[in-house]
Design an enzyme around this catalytic site. Structure first.
Site, PDB file in Angstrom:
ATOM      1  N   GLU A 272      -6.516   3.438  -5.700  1.00  0.00           N
ATOM      2  CA  GLU A 272      -7.858   3.638  -4.786  1.00  0.00           C
ATOM      3  C   GLU A 272      -8.415   4.841  -5.352  1.00  0.00           C
ATOM      4  OE1 GLU A 272      -9.634   4.251  -0.235  1.00  0.00           O
ATOM      5  OE2 GLU A 272      -7.821   5.356  -0.997  1.00  0.00           O
TER       6      GLU A 272
ATOM      7  N   ASP B  70       0.903  -1.004   0.128  1.00  0.00           N
ATOM      8  CA  ASP B  70      -0.284  -0.174  -0.069  1.00  0.00           C
ATOM      9  C   ASP B  70       0.858   1.441  -0.149  1.00  0.00           C
ATOM     10  OD1 ASP B  70      -2.293   1.866   0.615  1.00  0.00           O
ATOM     11  OD2 ASP B  70      -3.048   0.025   1.382  1.00  0.00           O
TER      12      ASP B  70
ATOM     13  N   HIS C 162     -11.089  -2.692   3.639  1.00  0.00           N
ATOM     14  CA  HIS C 162     -11.309  -2.288   5.121  1.00  0.00           C
ATOM     15  C   HIS C 162     -11.809  -0.918   5.294  1.00  0.00           C
ATOM     16  CE1 HIS C 162      -8.209   0.012   2.870  1.00  0.00           C
ATOM     17  NE2 HIS C 162      -8.121   0.765   3.851  1.00  0.00           N
ATOM     18  N   ASP C 163     -12.351  -0.605   4.287  1.00  0.00           N
ATOM     19  CA  ASP C 163     -13.164   0.689   4.572  1.00  0.00           C
ATOM     20  C   ASP C 163     -14.667   0.802   4.461  1.00  0.00           C
ATOM     21  OD1 ASP C 163     -10.907   2.279   4.755  1.00  0.00           O
ATOM     22  OD2 ASP C 163     -10.702   2.539   2.782  1.00  0.00           O
TER      23      ASP C 163
ATOM     24  N   ASP D   5      -3.052   4.849  -2.247  1.00  0.00           N
ATOM     25  CA  ASP D   5      -4.083   5.324  -1.425  1.00  0.00           C
ATOM     26  C   ASP D   5      -4.578   6.567  -2.081  1.00  0.00           C
ATOM     27  OD1 ASP D   5      -5.300   4.920   1.298  1.00  0.00           O
ATOM     28  OD2 ASP D   5      -4.405   6.987   1.831  1.00  0.00           O
TER      29      ASP D   5
HETATM   30  C1  GLC Z   1      -7.898   5.183   2.277  1.00  0.00           C
HETATM   31  C2  GLC Z   1      -7.558   3.943   3.056  1.00  0.00           C
HETATM   32  C3  GLC Z   1      -8.440   4.572   4.391  1.00  0.00           C
HETATM   33  C4  GLC Z   1      -7.699   5.727   5.091  1.00  0.00           C
HETATM   34  C5  GLC Z   1      -7.648   6.764   3.971  1.00  0.00           C
HETATM   35  C6  GLC Z   1      -6.865   7.869   4.580  1.00  0.00           C
HETATM   36  O1  GLC Z   1      -9.203   5.698   1.998  1.00  0.00           O
HETATM   37  O2  GLC Z   1      -8.332   3.054   2.558  1.00  0.00           O
HETATM   38  O3  GLC Z   1      -8.351   3.478   5.145  1.00  0.00           O
HETATM   39  O4  GLC Z   1      -8.388   5.888   6.325  1.00  0.00           O
HETATM   40  O5  GLC Z   1      -7.262   6.482   2.882  1.00  0.00           O
HETATM   41  O6  GLC Z   1      -5.322   7.431   4.310  1.00  0.00           O
END
Ligand code: GLC
Length: 524
Positions: free
Chosen positions: A264, A99, A325-326, A201
């Site tokens: 992402e 990541d 995970h979100d 990310d």
């Molecule tokens: C992304 C991650 C999340 C995190 C955010 C800030 O959306 O998946 O878990 O809180 O970025 O880094």
């Protein structure tokens, strides 16, 4: 199937490292724990693991606040453990993806500590510093995705800094060339250590409006929605210059051969597909998150599949994500029966699937008591359903052992349910067995990996489509309803059904029955 890259043929499995396997009894998963479970991943049949952040971090956002991009947090292990993990994975034929968190660092990162030390520090411009508005308040109306203003006052240098997430996560200034170089060097640091690619990310947030204009009000905002939805994100996301940065990351990865760049990106499809770039100079796979929020009915999913397929640029490789995970787990979103249908859907659609750990045993969201809340998103804005702890509970390995064999200590989040890998392992009717059968079938059938997707249709609660490759023709039918249905098919053979006893059944041409919640794959 040799023309395709490994990440086009393969299936990705996301590991949330805090929750996969603990090896030292501190209640938090670690790299040695992952290492000890690689055989399981091979037996499951996945091809690559993406590990959420493992870098040194104060853990304000559980690793998404990075204090050193080129090391491992002691909680997770060491660089030596990491090397062992990568080597072991490679020996087993598994790829390892990291990541990459380039939008913001931790406020404890030495870069930020320097940047905030004085206005004339050479790293001042590495972050987004602005003078107050004339009334002394924040420079503009931008809001944090974790609630409240996105601007934090720094008394010492008497300016505000911008943070799209927590105040402990200051945003880096990607208009600064030194930041770009430093970050591309971070990619090289890990590529030199054998990493096969990255999930980047919040890729669509990297660049903000150069003029720092106010975001417009969101006319559709209603109470109960997250705070930052009060505004449209016109000037804080998906800025045109972001594509230049994606290209530079892609170019860095290309120095190393076949490495994958995944982004992402939570955007509507027409904007999402722009992140592919032109002629392969963008992200290999801008994550397609549509299934995470889709209304679970045949008509909606059919439309989504067709629209996505027709929006893809010519060179673009599709992908589908069922959990992360979100977001709430699939078995909680659609129910445990339909979670099996969802597994068949994910693994028979065209494009690379990404599985979230634990979904393969049908884990549901855990119940988190008020004293057990860990997620900063829930702590800052309680009660609006943004809490992400429920989908982050520990992997359930063996329900006959304490803490499902996740840890010998006290798990950082409670164990969600009683099922486990061990319980499901030799049960042919288990969700785990279904995933294994699907992954084998996918591996052995070129039509599922590189075939076209055709005749996507919804008839009542039944979704059907075909995958074709040369003269191989597979027919997929999913009953997304709670009643038995019939489906018109040609003459063929059932290769897999969620009702295990139908495998091998001969289908006659015409109407064939599909039980409630049944999904099947047949060959013609
Ligand atoms: C992304 C991650 C999340 C995190 C955010 C800030 O959306 O998946 O878990 O809180 O970025 O880094």
């Amino acid at each position: 199937m040799s023309k395709l890259a490994w990440w086009q043929r393969g299936v990705i499995y996301q590991i949330y490292p805090r929750s996969f396997q603990d090896s030292n009894g501190d209640g938090i998963g670690d790299l040695r724990g992952i290492d000890a479970r690689l055989d399981y991943l091979v037996s499951l049949g996945v091809d690559a693991v993406w590990i959420s952040p493992i870098y040194p971090s104060p853990m304000a956002d559980f690793g998404y606040d990075v204090a050193d991009y080129c090391n491992i947090d002691p909680m997770f292990g060491t660089l030596t453990d990491f090397k062992q993990l990568v080597d072991h994975a490679h020996r087993l034929g598994l790829k390892v993806l990291l990541d990459f968190v380039p939008n913001h660092s931790s406020d404890r990162h030495p870069w930020f500590e320097e940047s905030r030390s004085s206005r004339d520090n050479p790293k001042r411009d590495w972050y987004l510093w602005r003078d107050p508005a004339p009334d002394g308040g924040p420079p503009n109306n931008w809001l944090s995705r974790m609630g409240g203003s996105a601007w934090e006052w720094d008394e010492h240098t008497r300016q505000y800094y911008y943070h799209a997430f927590l105040r402990e996560q200051p945003d880096l200034n990607w208009r600064n060339q030194q930041v770009r170089r430093a970050m591309n060097d971070v990619l090289r640091f890990w590529l030199d250590r054998g990493v096969d690619g990255f999930r980047v990310d919040v890729l669509w947030l990297l660049i903000k409006d150069a003029q720092f204009r106010d975001n417009p009000l969101n006319p559709a905002y209603g109470p109960g929605a997250p705070d930052h939805h009060r505004l449209l994100q016109t000037y804080t996301e998906d800025q045109p210059e972001v594509h230049e940065i994606v290209r530079s990351m892609r170019a860095t990865l290309s120095e190393y051969g076949e490495r994958v760049l995944i982004g992402e990106i939570y955007l509507p499809v027409p904007q999402l597909v722009k992140y592919y770039g032109t002629n392969g100079d963008g992200a290999d796979m801008p994550f397609n998150f549509q299934l995470l929020s889709a209304a679970w009915n045949a008509g909606e999913i059919a439309r989504m599949i067709r629209d996505y397929d027709s929006a893809l640029p010519e060179h673009a490789w599709p992908n589908w994500v069922l959990g992360n995970h979100d977001n709430p787990r699939v078995a909680s979103r659609v129910g445990t029966a339909q979670a099996r249908v969802a597994a068949v859907l994910l693994l028979t659609l065209r494009g690379t699937p990404t599985l979230y750990y634990g979904d393969e045993i049908g884990m549901t969201d855990g119940a988190i008591g008020p004293d057990e809340i860990q997620d900063p998103a829930e702590r800052r804005q309680p009660g609006i359903g943004q809490g992400r702890d429920p989908e982050r509970t520990p992997m359930q390995w063996d329900s006959s052992l304490p803490n499902a064999a996740f840890t010998s200590g006290k798990p950082w989040l409670p164990i969600a349910t009683t099922t486990s890998v061990r319980d499901q392992d030799s049960d042919a009717s288990s969700v785990l067995s279904l995933y294994r059968r699907l992954l084998i079938l996918r591996r052995n059938n070129a039509a599922l990996v590189q075939g076209t997707i055709e005749h996507v249709a919804a008839n009542g609660d039944v979704l059907t489509y075909e995958r074709r490759y040369h003269d191989q023709r597979l027919f997929i039918a999913l009953n997304m309803g709670v009643e038995e249905a019939t489906v018109q098919t040609g003459a063929g053979v059932v290769l897999l059904s969620t009702l295990a006893d139908r495998d091998g059944e001969v289908l006659v041409e015409g109407a064939n029955r599909l039980a409630a919640g049944e999904a099947l794959i047949a060959s013609f």
